[in-house]
Design an enzyme around this catalytic site. Sequence first.
Site, PDB file in Angstrom:
ATOM      1  N   ASP A  49       5.104   2.753   9.757  1.00 17.91           N
ATOM      2  CA  ASP A  49       5.914   1.492   9.550  1.00 17.91           C
ATOM      3  C   ASP A  49       6.985   1.478  10.665  1.00 17.91           C
ATOM      4  O   ASP A  49       6.967   0.734  11.121  1.00 17.91           O
ATOM      5  CB  ASP A  49       6.446   1.180   8.181  1.00 17.91           C
ATOM      6  N   VAL A  61       6.058   2.761  -0.205  1.00 23.48           N
ATOM      7  CA  VAL A  61       5.285   1.595   0.044  1.00 23.48           C
ATOM      8  C   VAL A  61       5.895   0.798   1.285  1.00 23.48           C
ATOM      9  O   VAL A  61       6.819   0.207   1.695  1.00 23.48           O
ATOM     10  CB  VAL A  61       5.778   0.334  -1.337  1.00 23.48           C
ATOM     11  N   SER A  62       4.509   0.295   1.452  1.00 30.06           N
ATOM     12  CA  SER A  62       4.319  -0.330   3.056  1.00 30.06           C
ATOM     13  C   SER A  62       4.022  -1.763   2.173  1.00 30.06           C
ATOM     14  O   SER A  62       3.208  -2.108   1.595  1.00 30.06           O
ATOM     15  CB  SER A  62       3.673   0.244   3.637  1.00 30.06           C
ATOM     16  N   PRO A  63       4.387  -3.037   3.444  1.00 26.77           N
ATOM     17  CA  PRO A  63       3.781  -4.737   2.981  1.00 26.77           C
ATOM     18  C   PRO A  63       2.382  -4.212   4.220  1.00 26.77           C
ATOM     19  O   PRO A  63       1.953  -5.163   4.128  1.00 26.77           O
ATOM     20  CB  PRO A  63       5.034  -4.929   3.682  1.00 26.77           C
ATOM     21  N   ILE A 122       1.002  -0.959   0.299  1.00 27.24           N
ATOM     22  CA  ILE A 122      -0.185  -0.291   0.180  1.00 27.24           C
ATOM     23  C   ILE A 122       1.452   1.081  -0.183  1.00 27.24           C
ATOM     24  O   ILE A 122       1.723   1.811   0.284  1.00 27.24           O
ATOM     25  CB  ILE A 122      -0.795  -0.205   1.303  1.00 27.24           C
TER      26      ILE A 122
END
Length: 703
Positions: free
Chosen positions: A392, A278-280, A179
């Site tokens: 994060d 962008v993050s997981p 995301i």
Amino acid sequence: MAPQKGRTVWAALLLCLSAFSGTARGVYNVGVGRADMTGPSAEITLMGYAKSTQKGCGIITRQYSRAYIFDDGTTRVLYVTIDTGMIGIGVKNLVLEQLRTLYGDTYTQQNFILSGTHTHNGPGGFLMDVLYDISIFGTCKDTVDAYVDGIVESVKRAHENVVEARIYVNKGEVLDANINRSPTSYLANPEDERNQYEHDTDKTLVQLRIDRASDGVSIAAINWYAVHPVSLNNTNCLVSSDNVGYASILLENDMDPKSLPGESSFVGAFASTNLGDVSPNTNGPRCINTGEPCDKESSSCGGENKYCIAFGPGKDMYESAEIIATKLFDKAKVLLANESSHELTGPVGFIHQFVSMRDESVTVQDPTNGSSIEVKGCYPAMGYSFAAGTIDGPGEFDFKQGTTSDNPFWNLVRDFIFPPTTEDIDCHYPKPILMGTGRMSFPYEWQPHVVATQIIRVGDFALVAVPGEFTTMSGRRLRKAVKEVLVDNGAPDSTEVVLAGLSNTYTSYIATFEEYQLQRYEAAATIFGPHTLSIYIKVYSTLAEALMKGTQVEEGPPPPDVTGQTLSLITPVIFDSAGFTHNFGDVLQQPPESAKIGDVVSAIFVSGHPRNDVMHGKTFLTVEQQTANNSWKVIANDASWETRFIWTRTGSVTGTSTAEIRWEIRDHVQPGVYRIGHFGNYKSLWGGIGSYNGTSNSFVVEA
């Protein structure tokens, strides 16, 4: 002499014709190699979250270096992706120094890309820039030595195993593995530009597959996908390559099912690209104190950023890392089996240039009236929102993302340590400067002024090595610009351009001009000012044109090499003790007599400090199964995701410590008799290093 000279000319001509013929039909000389490069796994701060209290306490997965050599018979390039947060010029120089001893000038700054996967869970102290090593308390020689040794070993293995091979490129979408963690910044980009893309992050996984020419067997692959390896957050203390590193292990073990992690004959990498925003953590951010959504603009909860944290998709961070890794592995496996992949043909090439960013200028459009103006790069500086951290890994104090105004108190603190000049303040506007790092040179540079820029080409595939974390739209703009230049200068329309993130030098983030205006974390950490991306597009476009035309570019000013001159406040291992009643390797807690699928069994051993030997090519633990002839077979090691090596200091003065070995019994485990082993080294009071091992009682895994 004349006939000999003639034969030499003809031999050279035939060699060139042979090389051209080979690459024209898609045959290259390719070498691949992997090596253990795990750093010290205990009492060294992990690099990524800048949290000095996040010190290593063991291992989930080992760190690996994966090397890939591409050679068309006349030109050779080397790409190495490593399980670290990033890379600095000091480590690359040390690697090149050893490679020069082994292979002369075969590998140089110009034809060698060294790229970090960006895991935030590897030991730090290797960048040799004050700001990036300050949370680790300076340079850690143990980390540097471990990384350099592992990288060099992987290149040696690749160099010594070059074979004729065919190379294929393929790509596919992975929709639910990332995301955008700064969606409001992304929306600041022009609407017509955003409309060219379906998503606010790149969802495409690009894969290079390498098949041995003699039999068509796949021997290696490199996969690029935009995702931060931050599934494991700043509460984790176990060394790990995180989601992309575990995806590599899954792929390698799938291609060589009988191998243990790190021992597969197949070398499969998941490497970094434009992952900046962008993050997981796909469930997104929530306020952990209320359960409500975070404020979108500032990523804060009631004005405090520390409560706004992103999670998911799993029930905890370890399951989340495994889920993301499995999604990437699943797509890579599908692509490996795709026979419609595009085969690369054409020559190998490379180009490289050092660039002093503060001395670079570029012509841009004035956003107020549309006229053309010339702008320059800035001295490095970090903004207020940098200290806020991200969803994060939030920062401390009262900083928030999206801060475009300063604070008298923090300005007073700033001006006491590293005051910016009026020129710096104007250059970085609208960034309120928290740390004017570019003017700091004591005891050495706080952040790089000179960056390495580089492109390598393998046929109609171009790898653009970038010195930092490009956001989604920054990466798209640079890829588009480079491809246009390559195609305009003779490259085929099919040319695939991939950004190799975090390569050669680390300079934090690169946001677009529009994203910069909002000053969220990525923009606040864009250290060369609002026009950083425009400068990079100009530089890389120039490199791409020169690469296609075969012209030279100036090498540029080399960055300072401070190897051997850096400072460290890291306490060394003094000595280890097993206590008065035990020996190293003694079992303090035995596993249960029986267990079943789904259980976690553990054993606790008297241990020495893991920093005494990083155990490259070895392991701190084994899980063994008893075979039919009563021998023992290793079925898991400390690189296996289902194991944990957890080290605990039990006496600071006495030098005592323990190692707990945990093993999660998964569905694939067969019923039988098992035991747990621990291996390590201790340091005597007189400074000598000795090895030890211990083995638990056997236990039964029931059907």
